[in-house]
Motif scaffolding. Sequence first.
Motif, PDB file in Angstrom:
ATOM      1  N   ARG A  27      -2.793  -0.659   6.330  1.00 46.89           N
ATOM      2  CA  ARG A  27      -3.765  -2.332   6.359  1.00 46.89           C
ATOM      3  C   ARG A  27      -3.736  -2.696   5.478  1.00 46.89           C
ATOM      4  N   ILE A  28      -4.956  -1.434   4.643  1.00 46.72           N
ATOM      5  CA  ILE A  28      -5.287  -2.000   3.574  1.00 46.72           C
ATOM      6  C   ILE A  28      -3.960  -2.184   2.530  1.00 46.72           C
ATOM      7  N   ILE A  29      -2.896  -1.672   2.608  1.00 47.79           N
ATOM      8  CA  ILE A  29      -1.539  -1.747   1.540  1.00 47.79           C
ATOM      9  C   ILE A  29      -1.132  -2.884   1.619  1.00 47.79           C
ATOM     10  N   ASP A  30      -0.647  -2.916   3.135  1.00 50.74           N
ATOM     11  CA  ASP A  30      -0.264  -4.854   4.040  1.00 50.74           C
ATOM     12  C   ASP A  30      -1.152  -5.421   4.013  1.00 50.74           C
ATOM     13  N   ALA A  31      -2.123  -5.664   3.480  1.00 50.81           N
ATOM     14  CA  ALA A  31      -2.810  -6.845   2.979  1.00 50.81           C
ATOM     15  C   ALA A  31      -3.150  -7.204   1.510  1.00 50.81           C
ATOM     16  N   GLY A  32      -2.803  -6.769   0.722  1.00 49.97           N
ATOM     17  CA  GLY A  32      -2.248  -6.669  -1.319  1.00 49.97           C
ATOM     18  C   GLY A  32      -3.744  -6.463  -1.538  1.00 49.97           C
ATOM     19  N   LEU A  33      -4.571  -5.668  -1.157  1.00 45.07           N
ATOM     20  CA  LEU A  33      -6.004  -5.224  -1.209  1.00 45.07           C
ATOM     21  C   LEU A  33      -5.353  -4.163  -2.572  1.00 45.07           C
ATOM     22  N   LEU A  34      -4.348  -3.321  -2.831  1.00 47.42           N
ATOM     23  CA  LEU A  34      -4.726  -2.341  -3.636  1.00 47.42           C
ATOM     24  C   LEU A  34      -2.622  -3.219  -5.206  1.00 47.42           C
ATOM     25  N   ARG A  35      -2.859  -4.503  -4.940  1.00 42.80           N
ATOM     26  CA  ARG A  35      -1.741  -5.270  -5.257  1.00 42.80           C
ATOM     27  C   ARG A  35      -2.067  -4.811  -7.033  1.00 42.80           C
ATOM     28  N   GLY A  36      -0.687  -3.725  -7.406  1.00 37.28           N
ATOM     29  CA  GLY A  36      -0.635  -3.734  -8.790  1.00 37.28           C
ATOM     30  C   GLY A  36      -0.927  -2.021  -9.148  1.00 37.28           C
ATOM     31  N   ARG A  37      -0.989  -1.880  -7.938  1.00 38.81           N
ATOM     32  CA  ARG A  37      -2.188  -0.208  -7.879  1.00 38.81           C
ATOM     33  C   ARG A  37      -1.217   0.792  -6.688  1.00 38.81           C
ATOM     34  N   VAL A  38      -0.049  -0.304  -6.327  1.00 36.04           N
ATOM     35  CA  VAL A  38       0.756  -0.083  -4.666  1.00 36.04           C
ATOM     36  C   VAL A  38       2.864  -0.540  -5.213  1.00 36.04           C
ATOM     37  N   GLU A  39       3.368   1.281  -5.581  1.00 33.56           N
ATOM     38  CA  GLU A  39       4.529   0.511  -5.891  1.00 33.56           C
ATOM     39  C   GLU A  39       5.672   1.173  -5.018  1.00 33.56           C
ATOM     40  N   THR A  40       6.780   1.443  -5.272  1.00 34.77           N
ATOM     41  CA  THR A  40       7.967   2.087  -3.763  1.00 34.77           C
ATOM     42  C   THR A  40       8.749   2.780  -5.058  1.00 34.77           C
ATOM     43  N   ARG A  41       8.628   3.964  -4.484  1.00 38.26           N
ATOM     44  CA  ARG A  41       9.577   5.243  -5.310  1.00 38.26           C
ATOM     45  C   ARG A  41      10.147   5.547  -4.733  1.00 38.26           C
ATOM     46  N   ARG A  42      12.127   5.416  -4.203  1.00 41.62           N
ATOM     47  CA  ARG A  42      12.478   6.654  -3.248  1.00 41.62           C
ATOM     48  C   ARG A  42      12.158   5.647  -2.176  1.00 41.62           C
ATOM     49  N   GLY A  43      11.994   4.569  -1.819  1.00 44.69           N
ATOM     50  CA  GLY A  43      12.297   4.215  -0.729  1.00 44.69           C
ATOM     51  C   GLY A  43      11.025   4.360   0.011  1.00 44.69           C
ATOM     52  N   SER A  44       9.704   4.771  -0.390  1.00 45.73           N
ATOM     53  CA  SER A  44       8.907   5.227   0.122  1.00 45.73           C
ATOM     54  C   SER A  44       7.314   4.761  -0.880  1.00 45.73           C
ATOM     55  N   ARG A  45       6.304   4.064  -0.622  1.00 40.19           N
ATOM     56  CA  ARG A  45       5.290   3.159  -1.057  1.00 40.19           C
ATOM     57  C   ARG A  45       4.177   4.087  -1.428  1.00 40.19           C
ATOM     58  N   VAL A  46       4.085   4.266  -2.890  1.00 37.44           N
ATOM     59  CA  VAL A  46       3.132   5.629  -3.470  1.00 37.44           C
ATOM     60  C   VAL A  46       2.142   4.744  -3.847  1.00 37.44           C
ATOM     61  N   ILE A  47       0.517   5.144  -4.117  1.00 40.17           N
ATOM     62  CA  ILE A  47      -1.094   4.521  -5.304  1.00 40.17           C
ATOM     63  C   ILE A  47      -0.481   5.260  -5.640  1.00 40.17           C
ATOM     64  N   VAL A  48      -1.053   4.307  -6.876  1.00 44.33           N
ATOM     65  CA  VAL A  48      -0.916   5.120  -7.692  1.00 44.33           C
ATOM     66  C   VAL A  48      -2.194   4.922  -8.568  1.00 44.33           C
TER      67      VAL A  48
END
Length: 206
Positions: A27-48
């Motif tokens: 939900r936090i990712i979907d809300a865009g709260l971590l924008r710039g710190r979420v990437e898509t790698r190999r088809g999955s979302r990751v937090i960096v």
Amino acid sequence: MSGFSSEVLTANEAASVTRVPLKQVHRIIDAGLLRGRVETRRGSRVIVGSGLVGLRLAWLTSQTLTPAARRRIVKNAIADEAVTMVADDPLRVDLKPITAEVKSGLGRLRKAKAMVVRDPNVLGGQPVFAGTRILVHDVAEMLANGDTAEAIHAAYPQLTLDRIWLAADYALAYPRRGRPPAKPAWRAVPAKSSRTIGLDDLPAAS
């Protein structure tokens, strides 16, 4: 807030490290709260990187800040790895205890991974505690169903209490695949519910 730039975690791993419920991670990712710190790698979302601290902060402030204030303060927290304090007048939040919690979680996950072995010749390659044939996910499910670590240790004396608790971290980060086996009949204690931590529980900024 140093030491996170090289971290890249899946949503499950991030939930294990930060103690944020997996549903809330998404939900936090979907809300865009971590924008710039979420990437898509190999088809999955990751937090960096600092996104892990931002995730924990977003969870802690979910019941205490307005959506706009929460968004601003998380944005400030993840903008710079070196920041240790974020403010949104009149609120000031010391990030050092949150950073320490995330570092502790990363340490737990590393220890959990180190104690697990996957060998195709042992129980079909399912994760087991090193040196045993005990399935890690079975022990994690016992904890989730309310069995105490002491009771599990009594049943499996070759497991230390620390390894038993780390099983929960591992299972959350790396869920069991496929259909789980039947649960041991000796589980009887109801599962314990999780507790939401409010901003008031954070140490005061110095």
